[in-house]
Scaffold this motif. Structure first.
Motif, short mmCIF file in Angstrom:
data_model
loop_
_atom_site.label_atom_id
_atom_site.label_comp_id
_atom_site.label_asym_id
_atom_site.label_seq_id
_atom_site.Cartn_x
_atom_site.Cartn_y
_atom_site.Cartn_z
N ASN A 296 0.81 -1.20 0.00
CA ASN A 296 0.00 0.00 0.00
C ASN A 296 0.85 1.26 0.00
O ASN A 296 0.39 2.33 -0.40
N PHE A 297 2.09 1.14 0.49
CA PHE A 297 2.95 2.32 0.54
C PHE A 297 3.61 2.59 -0.81
O PHE A 297 4.07 3.69 -1.06
N ARG A 298 3.64 1.56 -1.64
CA ARG A 298 4.34 1.70 -2.90
C ARG A 298 3.77 2.84 -3.75
O ARG A 298 4.51 3.59 -4.37
N PHE A 299 2.45 2.97 -3.76
CA PHE A 299 1.86 3.94 -4.67
C PHE A 299 2.25 5.37 -4.32
O PHE A 299 2.33 6.23 -5.17
N LEU A 300 2.53 5.58 -3.03
CA LEU A 300 2.93 6.93 -2.61
C LEU A 300 4.23 7.35 -3.27
O LEU A 300 4.43 8.51 -3.58
#
Lengths: 515, 307
Positions: B61-65
């Protein structure tokens, strides 16, 4: 003592720092449900006598009625459904703008919603398990709807061979039209019948601008949309406001929409209109809709797609557009792809405790005229009157905003459009025309294919954000396409557009091979 | 002896604790209980399985940031705007507070204070439209009246990035300077009048009084308020950045903050996991910044450190 004080201060600062985070997370978490998917499948049908209650959440463009009014309509519906299918319904109208987020938060929070609809986001609902697989219960619970809608349309609501919903049954073949001020066209002697494509429109606009320099010839349909979409494009499950990989033409080759010459043509046309002052300057940011702008009297036309015949479209829009005499002229041809069918799909939620009852009720909204008309128009003689030949109108001295209950503007989103009472002033023959359009419209080669974006979710979010940044300005002409499109394409590539297109192509190939 | 003292202290603080109880309870329910939602940042949310049943997906979920250079743009915007707000906002608020204090007469103070407080009562949506009325390309006040009078070509404000940092800061000041000055005014009123009188007797000018007495006396207030603001430096005033630029995509380069980025991405995809991840990222970095700022203050001036 000093230590306690320090700890307290420390705690307070921590709270301040975490405060906003906590508030944001609060919505799903505070009402943490004991959602259990297994109990949903529990056979509730064993006791046929027991009345089951389902919640029907639908989007409305009209005012939200009061609680008491809703109860009266619910009671009228229940009087029918109790005997027919042993189900009681609770209506849950939600304002269209809030619909998707309200439903998704409610389902996360464990609130009961058994039946809900997609607004162009069926694939998300399927990939997050929001909706129930109804393949095995449709034959027992909704056979009439299945027969009515037909296998071809139902195929648009499947994923991996499983069925997840019923598409709204209505005129879906959208045709690009220019809706214009008939009075001005007559006055200037403009022959609109000669206007057959978007490029023909420019000359008309210039003529209007010359005669009325203070007028802006073209209004935006809504923010960032001049209605200039290219023809015959299959968006392959993407929203038309954020297209990514698409099909153009009859080949099963996914192409980058923004790199296509068609897209460049639109941007150039919009830029041309913008620099000549033929289109509103703030189209990319306006919060007004075409109807509001037209009602101001300052605009000559707008371009949008409708599923009704020209005369009906113009007649039905006049009241919203300030009462001016309007005309409509077709400038494109209808095109059907999977999303034109499944954009509005009715689903049973995966958290429903009575999925069979929910589907039975859904079946009635497609097949039972009494139930459908109650949902859309409310109670006869209170909310609407029916003429002898079967046309609906509002009671004397009332309109859509003053009657206690109506969701008339949702007519194209609820169940079966063809069994609703037609509104006074519309043409019955149009229904036949619309049905025929549904059948005769050009159909995409990938009809029935749905894209599952879960493998490229990260890229999807990133690309969507880039699109939001550039698309509106380009299609509204407020930026120069010759310099902006290359930058746009580069940013898209950085965000992972290539990965999305490759994934789409792979899924499309697999789909074609399995056909 | 010490025991007795402690007991006394406890007895005297009991009523105070009682007064604070509702507030503490509120914080617990509103800010602490929902923290369990932090799970969502590490999960692939599935409606059927619910919050705790959904599958773990590590840091996906943090990747998209951090996927695009947007991460850099929004972090930079968030930090720089907040920094500007903290510095310019504090200076402006103190300036206004000092002026108000020097006005002396109560009726005059009340009048100006009310006027300066009014914008704070308007919601960002309304302010967004007031700004729009000024900047609208076709009918706006600036293009049609000001620029016309000056014979300058009209500017398409909502697709020109350069003026926006300025516009946003001015809008922010207009809304908040009145309310922010209240705390400083209260602190100034708390300064012993005798000090000013003594300074006057010694022949100090007004300016000297302000710089030698008022400002040093305000230091603790400034430090506490600044620390608080730094704690929120990773949060942006959502309404300001979302409503005022009218969500114009062209301006994202200078108006996109973490909050608006997440909002945009989520309205499109409705991915609860990603929003939780972004919120956690904001919180953790914000928290570290508070600790950092406090450590700095403690090093420079131990007296005034928060903890």
């Amino acid at each position: 003592m000093k230590l306690t004080k320090r700890l307290l201060v420390f705690a307070m600062v921590a709270i301040m720092a975490f405060g906003a985070f906590a508030c944001k997370a609060a919505e799903p978490a505070t009402t943490a449900p004991a959602v259990s998917g297994d109990s949903a499948a529990a056979p509730a049908a064993e006791e046929p006598k027991a009345i089951e209650k389902v919640v029907y959440a639908y989007a409305t463009f009209n005012n939200i009625p009061t609680e008491e009014t809703l109860t009266t309509v619910e009671e009228a519906i229940n009087a029918i459904t109790r005997d027919k299918i042993g189900v009681e319904v609770e209506l849950k109208p939600i304002v269209i703008w809030d619909y998707s987020s309200t439903v998704s938060l409610a389902l996360q929070g464990g609130e009961q919603i058994d039946v809900f609809q997609s607004l162009g986001d069926l694939s998300t609902a399927i990939s997050t398990d929001m909706c129930l697989d109804i393949t095995d219960i449709i034959d027992t619970c909704a056979p009439e709807s299945k027969a009515l809608i037909g296998e071809n349309w139902l195929a648009a609501c499947t994923s991996g061979g499983r069925l997840y919903g019923l598409p709204t049954f209505k005129p879906i073949a959208l045709t690009q039209m220019v809706v214009y001020r008939q009075d001005i066209a007559d006055e200037l002697g403009i022959d609109m019948s000669k206007v057959n494509s978007v490029s023909d429109v420019t000359a008309v606009l210039e003529q209007v601008k010359a005669a009325y320099p203070d007028m802006t010839p073209v209004a935006a349909v809504n923010q960032g949309n001049l209605g200039l979409s290219p023809q015959n494009v299959d968006y392959l499950t993407d929203s038309m406001y954020a297209p990514k990989g698409v099909l153009m033409g009859d080949e099963l080759t996914v192409v980058d929409y923004f790199a296509s010459p068609e897209f460049a043509n639109i941007c150039n046309l919009a830029r041309d209109w913008y620099t000549k002052g033929l289109v509103m300057k703030d189209a990319a940011t306006t919060s007004s809709t075409a109807a509001e702008l037209m009602a101001s009297g300052n605009y000559f036309c707008y371009i949008a797609s409708y599923s009704y015949p020209e005369a009906d479209t113009a007649a039905s829009l006049e009241a919203q557009c300030g009462g001016f005499d309007l005309g409509a002229k077709t400038i494109g041809s209808a095109f059907l792809d999977t999303s034109s069918i499944n954009a509005l799909t009715w689903m049973v939620s995966s958290t429903s405790e009575a999925p069979e009852a929910a589907l039975k009720f859904l079946n009635l909204t497609f097949t039972d005229p009494d139930v459908t008309n109650l949902i859309i128009y409310g109670l006869k003689d209170r909310d609407y009157v029916l003429s002898d030949d079967g046309f609906m109108s509002y009671p004397e001295g009332q309109d859509a905003t003053t009657v206690p209950y109506t969701s008339q503007l949702s007519c194209g989103t609820l169940g079966n459009f063809f069994i609703m009472y037609p509104m006074a002033g519309t043409n019955v023959e149009s229904l036949a025309w619309e049905l025929e359009q549904n059948q005769s419209a050009k159909t995409s080669v990938a009809m029935g294919f749905t894209f599952d974006n879960s493998a490229v979710k990260t890229e999807y979010t990133a690309v969507t954000n880039v699109i939001e940044q550039y698309l509106y300005g380009l299609v509204c002409g407020s930026v120069d396409p010759t310099t902006e499109i290359p930058v746009f394409l580069e940013r898209l590539a950085d965000a992972g557009m290539g990965t999305i297109i490759a994934e789409k192509q792979a899924q499309l190939d697999a789909w074609a091979a399995g056909k | 002896m010490t025991k007795k003292k402690k007991k006394q202290q406890r007895a005297s603080s009991a009523p105070l604790l009682l007064i604070a109880a509702p507030g503490i309870l509120y914080l617990l329910i509103n800010n602490y209980v929902p923290m369990f939602g932090v799970f969502l940042a590490f999960k692939d949310f599935n409606y059927r399985k619910g919050i705790f049943g959904s599958d773990w997906n590590g840091l996906d979920n943090f990747r998209f940031l951090f996927k695009t250079h947007d991460a850099w743009v929004m972090t930079r915007n968030t930090l720089l705007y907040n920094l500007a707000f903290i510095i310019i906002g504090t200076v402006a608020a103190i300036f206004v507070a000092v002026l108000m204090y020097e006005l002396g007469q109560r009726s005059r103070v009340k009048f100006f204070q009310s006027i300066m407080l009014l914008p704070n009562l308007l919601s960002w949506v309304v302010i967004g439209f007031i700004v729009y009325a000024f900047l609208n390309a076709d009918t706006g006040f600036i293009n049609n009246t000001v620029l016309k009078a000056l014979h300058i070509e009209p500017i398409s404000w909502y697709s020109t990035t350069k003026p926006w940092p300025f516009i946003l800061i001015v809008t922010y000041l207009w809304k908040y300077v009145g309310v922010n000055s209240i705390i400083y005014m209260a602190s100034i009123s708390g300064i012993d009048k005798g000090i000013f009188e003594a300074a006057q007797l010694d022949g100090a000018t007004k300016m000297q009084q302000i710089f030698r007495i008022t400002l040093p006396m305000l230091k603790p207030t400034i430090i506490i308020l600044t620390l608080m603001a730094i704690g929120r430096i990773f949060y942006s005033d959502f309404g300001l950045f979302y409503q005022v630029p009218q969500q114009s995509g062209r301006l994202f380069e200078v108006t996109q903050t973490i909050d608006t980025y997440v909002y945009h991405g989520l309205m499109e995809l409705k991915d609860i996991g990603m929003s939780a991840a972004a919120a956690l990222y904001q919180s953790v970095v914000g928290f570290l910044l508070v600790l950092g700022a406090n450590a700095l203050v403690r090093k420079v001036d131990r007296e005034n450190a928060l903890f």
